[in-house]
Motif scaffolding. Structure first.
Motif, PDB file in Angstrom:
ATOM      1  N   MET A   1       0.852  -1.310  -0.338  1.00 21.39           N
ATOM      2  CA  MET A   1      -0.029  -0.331  -0.228  1.00 21.39           C
ATOM      3  C   MET A   1       0.678   1.318   0.059  1.00 21.39           C
ATOM      4  O   MET A   1       0.470   2.108  -0.317  1.00 21.39           O
ATOM      5  CB  MET A   1      -0.720   0.222   1.182  1.00 21.39           C
ATOM      6  CG  MET A   1      -2.217  -0.964   1.473  1.00 21.39           C
ATOM      7  SD  MET A   1      -2.920  -1.146  -0.549  1.00 21.39           S
ATOM      8  CE  MET A   1      -3.875  -0.116   0.342  1.00 21.39           C
ATOM      9  N   GLU A   2       2.621   0.917   0.554  1.00 29.86           N
ATOM     10  CA  GLU A   2       2.637   2.275   0.955  1.00 29.86           C
ATOM     11  C   GLU A   2       3.323   2.720  -1.111  1.00 29.86           C
ATOM     12  O   GLU A   2       3.669   3.820  -0.763  1.00 29.86           O
ATOM     13  CB  GLU A   2       4.265   2.332   1.320  1.00 29.86           C
ATOM     14  CG  GLU A   2       3.736   1.548   3.315  1.00 29.86           C
ATOM     15  CD  GLU A   2       4.872   1.577   4.006  1.00 29.86           C
ATOM     16  OE1 GLU A   2       6.246   1.619   3.725  1.00 29.86           O
ATOM     17  OE2 GLU A   2       5.146   0.035   4.338  1.00 29.86           O
ATOM     18  N   TYR A   3       3.382   1.594  -1.663  1.00 33.52           N
ATOM     19  CA  TYR A   3       4.417   1.582  -3.158  1.00 33.52           C
ATOM     20  C   TYR A   3       3.029   2.229  -4.024  1.00 33.52           C
ATOM     21  O   TYR A   3       3.337   2.132  -4.822  1.00 33.52           O
ATOM     22  CB  TYR A   3       4.430   0.842  -3.155  1.00 33.52           C
ATOM     23  CG  TYR A   3       6.710   0.527  -3.006  1.00 33.52           C
ATOM     24  CD1 TYR A   3       7.413   1.584  -2.868  1.00 33.52           C
ATOM     25  CD2 TYR A   3       6.499  -0.152  -1.510  1.00 33.52           C
ATOM     26  CE1 TYR A   3       8.562   0.910  -2.020  1.00 33.52           C
ATOM     27  CE2 TYR A   3       7.041  -0.268  -0.544  1.00 33.52           C
ATOM     28  CZ  TYR A   3       8.534   0.133  -0.959  1.00 33.52           C
ATOM     29  OH  TYR A   3       9.496   0.227  -0.156  1.00 33.52           O
ATOM     30  N   ALA A   4       1.721   1.939  -3.463  1.00 35.17           N
ATOM     31  CA  ALA A   4       1.121   2.253  -4.685  1.00 35.17           C
ATOM     32  C   ALA A   4       0.869   3.337  -5.350  1.00 35.17           C
ATOM     33  O   ALA A   4       0.355   4.908  -4.265  1.00 35.17           O
ATOM     34  CB  ALA A   4      -0.655   1.272  -3.858  1.00 35.17           C
ATOM     35  N   ASP A   5       0.185   3.972  -6.637  1.00 40.51           N
ATOM     36  CA  ASP A   5       0.095   5.180  -7.014  1.00 40.51           C
ATOM     37  C   ASP A   5      -1.655   5.526  -7.199  1.00 40.51           C
ATOM     38  O   ASP A   5      -1.939   4.410  -6.646  1.00 40.51           O
ATOM     39  CB  ASP A   5       0.405   5.429  -8.368  1.00 40.51           C
ATOM     40  CG  ASP A   5      -0.080   4.343  -9.622  1.00 40.51           C
ATOM     41  OD1 ASP A   5      -1.048   4.353  -9.277  1.00 40.51           O
ATOM     42  OD2 ASP A   5       0.616   4.067 -10.356  1.00 40.51           O
ATOM     43  N   GLN A   6      -1.575   6.504  -7.789  1.00 44.67           N
ATOM     44  CA  GLN A   6      -2.614   7.479  -7.102  1.00 44.67           C
ATOM     45  C   GLN A   6      -4.102   6.507  -7.442  1.00 44.67           C
ATOM     46  O   GLN A   6      -5.047   6.139  -7.710  1.00 44.67           O
ATOM     47  CB  GLN A   6      -2.752   8.379  -7.522  1.00 44.67           C
ATOM     48  CG  GLN A   6      -2.931   9.191  -6.809  1.00 44.67           C
ATOM     49  CD  GLN A   6      -2.217  10.788  -6.873  1.00 44.67           C
ATOM     50  OE1 GLN A   6      -2.961  11.318  -8.341  1.00 44.67           O
ATOM     51  NE2 GLN A   6      -2.261  11.680  -5.991  1.00 44.67           N
ATOM     52  N   ALA A   7      -3.655   5.710  -9.279  1.00 46.31           N
ATOM     53  CA  ALA A   7      -4.784   5.253 -10.211  1.00 46.31           C
ATOM     54  C   ALA A   7      -4.826   4.319  -9.011  1.00 46.31           C
ATOM     55  O   ALA A   7      -6.513   3.718  -8.929  1.00 46.31           O
ATOM     56  CB  ALA A   7      -4.076   5.252 -11.397  1.00 46.31           C
ATOM     57  N   SER A   8      -4.134   3.608  -8.653  1.00 42.70           N
ATOM     58  CA  SER A   8      -3.673   2.321  -7.591  1.00 42.70           C
ATOM     59  C   SER A   8      -4.857   1.965  -6.786  1.00 42.70           C
ATOM     60  O   SER A   8      -6.053   1.297  -6.738  1.00 42.70           O
ATOM     61  CB  SER A   8      -2.763   1.269  -7.685  1.00 42.70           C
ATOM     62  OG  SER A   8      -1.734   0.886  -8.837  1.00 42.70           O
ATOM     63  N   ILE A   9      -4.970   3.174  -5.764  1.00 37.98           N
ATOM     64  CA  ILE A   9      -5.298   3.436  -4.912  1.00 37.98           C
ATOM     65  C   ILE A   9      -6.953   4.136  -5.359  1.00 37.98           C
ATOM     66  O   ILE A   9      -7.930   3.229  -4.525  1.00 37.98           O
ATOM     67  CB  ILE A   9      -4.894   4.308  -4.353  1.00 37.98           C
ATOM     68  CG1 ILE A   9      -3.297   4.413  -3.103  1.00 37.98           C
ATOM     69  CG2 ILE A   9      -5.783   5.143  -2.855  1.00 37.98           C
ATOM     70  CD1 ILE A   9      -3.487   2.818  -2.334  1.00 37.98           C
ATOM     71  N   LYS A  10      -6.931   4.303  -5.967  1.00 35.89           N
ATOM     72  CA  LYS A  10      -8.770   4.968  -6.811  1.00 35.89           C
ATOM     73  C   LYS A  10      -9.186   3.676  -7.356  1.00 35.89           C
ATOM     74  O   LYS A  10     -10.555   3.223  -7.247  1.00 35.89           O
ATOM     75  CB  LYS A  10      -8.371   5.920  -7.570  1.00 35.89           C
ATOM     76  CG  LYS A  10     -10.185   6.194  -8.381  1.00 35.89           C
ATOM     77  CD  LYS A  10      -9.500   6.893  -9.949  1.00 35.89           C
ATOM     78  CE  LYS A  10     -10.834   7.177 -10.265  1.00 35.89           C
ATOM     79  NZ  LYS A  10     -11.058   8.675 -11.315  1.00 35.89           N
TER      80      LYS A  10
END
Length: 228
Positions: free
Chosen positions: A59-68
């Motif tokens: 989760m620390e490395y996830a970019d904004q698109a991945s979090i969305k």
């Protein structure tokens, strides 16, 4: 509808240790976002079906698109809470299979007969087999129609021994990807640690580390476009 099957782990710990692991989120999300943007539908399967644990570090490395994408209820339900079991999958429905990584896969991918049958069926009917990072564990015990190991004579990549050392997991993983590939007659290719790298050898596409999911997707999309 053109479909790709994404394989994820059910393993939440490093073997019997209490330390948490699981799916590396970006290895699914970055790949899925790329292939969906190209018009492909995605289904999710795991060795046991059902719940897929997340490696908390991912989760620390996830970019904004991945979090969305992660925040979407449909993704949480299909990719993390209620993945398909191998028995629920019709291999004929897919043009490719993609093995996402995370250390958990080293325990539950290699010996799963249901996943093996699905992948071998997809390959036998002209489909593509792909993986990223530790996801190569799912390829180790696959066989071609001629009876040879899938990796025999093939150039592939995955999480390297050097990267395993840098991650601090060298002594707790059940095997090393580089050695496992060589034992099966494959040629392990690598670049600098933690740099995006993917390569294609025939209908086999592999990526080196968590930062290679998009590169794997692009290689796969290019390959699929060439046969349509």
């Amino acid at each position: 509808m053109k479909k790709i099957l994404v394989v994820e782990t059910n393993q939440a710990t490093y073997g019997r240790r209490s330390e948490a692991t699981g799916l590396w989120l970006g290895e699914t999300t970055e790949f899925v976002l790329a292939v969906q943007a190209a018009g492909y539908q995605v289904d999710y399967v795991s060795p046991k079906g059902g719940y897929v644990p997340l490696d908390p570090r991912s989760m620390e490395y996830a970019d904004q698109a991945s979090i969305k994408l992660y925040q979407q209820t449909s993704f949480q339900q299909m990719a993390l809470a209620h993945t398909l079991a191998p028995a629920d999958v019709d291999p004929a429905a897919y043009v490719a299979i993609y093995y996402a990584g995370g250390h958990g896969v080293m325990w539950d991918f290699p010996a799963n007969q249901g996943l093996r049958q699905i992948a071998e069926d997809i390959y036998r009917h002209g489909g593509y087999i792909s993986s990223v990072c530790h996801g190569i564990a799912g390829l180790l015990n696959l066989y071609r129609p001629d009876g040879e190991n899938l990796l025999q004579g093939k150039q592939v990549t995955g999480f390297t021994t050097g990267e395993e050392i840098l991650a601090g997991k060298r002594r707790i993983v059940p095997f090393l990807n580089q050695e496992a590939v060589k034992i099966r007659g494959g040629y392990f290719v690598k670049k600098r640690p933690y740099v995006s790298f993917a390569l294609r050898d025939g209908r086999l596409i592999t990526g080196q580390n968590p930062f290679s999911a998009r590169a794997v997707a692009q290689e796969l999309l290019t390959a699929l476009a060439s046969v349509q």
